[in-house]
Enzyme design. Sequence first.
Site, PDB file in Angstrom:
ATOM      1  N   LYS A   1      15.301  10.777  -6.670  1.00  8.34           N
ATOM      2  CA  LYS A   1      16.238  10.187  -7.630  1.00  8.34           C
ATOM      3  C   LYS A   1      17.666  10.648  -7.355  1.00  8.34           C
ATOM      4  O   LYS A   1      18.603   9.865  -7.464  1.00  8.34           O
ATOM      5  CB  LYS A   1      15.805  10.508  -9.064  1.00  8.34           C
ATOM      6  CG  LYS A   1      14.603   9.665  -9.479  1.00  8.34           C
ATOM      7  CD  LYS A   1      14.072  10.049 -10.838  1.00  8.34           C
ATOM      8  CE  LYS A   1      12.856   9.216 -11.189  1.00  8.34           C
ATOM      9  NZ  LYS A   1      12.144   9.720 -12.359  1.00  8.34           N
TER      10      LYS A   1
ATOM     11  N   LYS B   1       9.662  -2.084  -0.637  1.00 13.17           N
ATOM     12  CA  LYS B   1       8.935  -1.976  -1.905  1.00 13.17           C
ATOM     13  C   LYS B   1       9.710  -2.683  -3.014  1.00 13.17           C
ATOM     14  O   LYS B   1      10.912  -2.462  -3.167  1.00 13.17           O
ATOM     15  CB  LYS B   1       8.767  -0.488  -2.268  1.00 13.17           C
ATOM     16  CG  LYS B   1       8.223  -0.238  -3.683  1.00 13.17           C
ATOM     17  CD  LYS B   1       8.338   1.238  -4.066  1.00 13.17           C
ATOM     18  CE  LYS B   1       8.652   1.472  -5.525  1.00 13.17           C
ATOM     19  NZ  LYS B   1       7.720   1.328  -6.554  1.00 13.17           N
TER      20      LYS B   1
ATOM     21  N   LYS C   1      12.965  -2.222  -9.314  1.00 14.83           N
ATOM     22  CA  LYS C   1      14.167  -2.663 -10.025  1.00 14.83           C
ATOM     23  C   LYS C   1      15.403  -1.952  -9.481  1.00 14.83           C
ATOM     24  O   LYS C   1      16.501  -2.483  -9.532  1.00 14.83           O
ATOM     25  CB  LYS C   1      14.041  -2.518 -11.536  1.00 14.83           C
ATOM     26  CG  LYS C   1      13.561  -1.209 -12.054  1.00 14.83           C
ATOM     27  CD  LYS C   1      13.299  -1.320 -13.542  1.00 14.83           C
ATOM     28  CE  LYS C   1      12.559  -0.152 -14.139  1.00 14.83           C
ATOM     29  NZ  LYS C   1      11.229   0.113 -13.664  1.00 14.83           N
TER      30      LYS C   1
HETATM   31  P1  ADP Z   1      10.433   0.511 -10.261  1.00 11.43           P
HETATM   32  O1  ADP Z   1      10.217   0.990  -8.853  1.00 11.43           O
HETATM   33  O2  ADP Z   1      10.699  -0.951 -10.321  1.00 11.43           O
HETATM   34  O3  ADP Z   1      11.492   1.339 -10.986  1.00 11.43           O
HETATM   35  P2  ADP Z   1       8.607   2.023 -11.824  1.00 11.43           P
HETATM   36  O4  ADP Z   1       8.850   3.232 -10.978  1.00 11.43           O
HETATM   37  O5  ADP Z   1       9.167   2.004 -13.210  1.00 11.43           O
HETATM   38  O6  ADP Z   1       9.088   0.728 -11.028  1.00 11.43           O
HETATM   39  O7  ADP Z   1       7.057   1.764 -11.862  1.00 11.43           O
HETATM   40  C1  ADP Z   1       6.302   1.476 -13.007  1.00 11.43           C
HETATM   41  C2  ADP Z   1       4.873   1.269 -12.577  1.00 11.43           C
HETATM   42  O8  ADP Z   1       4.747   0.110 -11.725  1.00 11.43           O
HETATM   43  C3  ADP Z   1       4.299   2.451 -11.752  1.00 11.43           C
HETATM   44  O9  ADP Z   1       2.951   2.659 -12.121  1.00 11.43           O
HETATM   45  C4  ADP Z   1       4.393   1.982 -10.329  1.00 11.43           C
HETATM   46  O10 ADP Z   1       3.407   2.581  -9.513  1.00 11.43           O
HETATM   47  C5  ADP Z   1       4.189   0.463 -10.458  1.00 11.43           C
HETATM   48  N1  ADP Z   1       4.955  -0.207  -9.403  1.00 11.43           N
HETATM   49  C6  ADP Z   1       6.302  -0.307  -9.332  1.00 11.43           C
HETATM   50  N2  ADP Z   1       6.694  -0.993  -8.231  1.00 11.43           N
HETATM   51  C7  ADP Z   1       5.559  -1.324  -7.577  1.00 11.43           C
HETATM   52  C8  ADP Z   1       5.290  -2.035  -6.358  1.00 11.43           C
HETATM   53  N3  ADP Z   1       6.272  -2.540  -5.617  1.00 11.43           N
HETATM   54  N4  ADP Z   1       4.003  -2.179  -5.998  1.00 11.43           N
HETATM   55  C9  ADP Z   1       3.006  -1.673  -6.758  1.00 11.43           C
HETATM   56  N5  ADP Z   1       3.180  -1.012  -7.906  1.00 11.43           N
HETATM   57  C10 ADP Z   1       4.445  -0.826  -8.328  1.00 11.43           C
END
Ligand code: ADP
Length: 315
Positions: A115, A194, A197
Amino acid sequence: MLESMQRLLTGLQPSGALHIGNYLGALKPFADMYGKYESFLMVADYHALTSLRKPDELRQNIREVVRSYVAAGVDPKKATIFQQSRVQEHTELAWIFECLVTVPFLELSHAYKDKLAKGLEANAGLFNYPMLMAADILLYDTDFVPVGADQRQHIEYAREAAAKFNNAYGQTFKEPEGLISDTIATIPGTDGKKMSKSYGNTIPLFGSKDEIAKAVMSIVTDSTGERPENVYAIHALFQTKDKLDSLYAEKKGKYKDLKEALVEDIETLVAPMRAKYDSISDADVLDILKEGSHRAREFASAKMRDVCEKVGVNV
Ligand code: ADP
Ligand code: TRP
């Protein structure tokens, strides 16, 4: 059946609009399995404060997380859906854990380092994040924590916090297991990295068909290969391989047609969920959170009484 007595808890930060990566990686797996356990689903709103300082956005995101899970098939009568900030025991217990772990131990966190590398401020909340997450999990004597692979180390932190407390004050906390599916792939975003957001490469989960189409049309295509791999990789999440292979052979080189087919396939999955999502009012969300947080507090306050007794703050 013994298994039905086991507890499952997971959390999601309300830090932005959900995308199809969140759905396939977190919401759907939870919706598929939660009924087999005594399940808790927590909106980690205090965790979101480590990176979000926009009150109206936070409020909206909290509601969106609840709506999304319900639209994805989670019945609030069968799972306890609650808000972290409404159960004050989480922050209290986090403090107690912070007094048991060292700064160098927390400095080992990959998520913290990642982060910072992404440009987030090194606030103390971000640094202590794993101990609040440990409290989230341990307050409920959780057996299993379904999370994405990126959360593996956080589960280890929770186990360590439990062990350190038990060691100092006697057996109190169960060491939880992570449920990390190897079969759930990392969903790629519109640029092939990947979907996240924080990378601005998402396809929105509850966007309108037009918004979905706009995101799909922006998928980066490479004209040198046999087929547009980025489009295919996302398409493969929504269609069988046989159907896709014949479609991609038939429409070879016609990227616009392939993207339009992808929009239709996403729409087929999302449309019924979107209808459900839209049918849930703000008042429904508040009722769900009120009821769930009340239920969660009953568990958390009983556990915390034991903790206060053990550490010696109750006189
Ligand atoms: P972001 O990367 O969009 O900020 P988060 O870290 O808030 O997403 O992830 C929330 C949940 O969604 C977690 O359990 C994470 O493993 C899952 N997740 C997020 N992005 C992906 C992805 N590209 N593929 C699979 N699972 C994902
Ligand atoms: N850190 C998790 C994430 O970013 C969210 C979270 C907070 C969580 N508390 C939790 C997940 C407790 C599981 C259990 O995805």
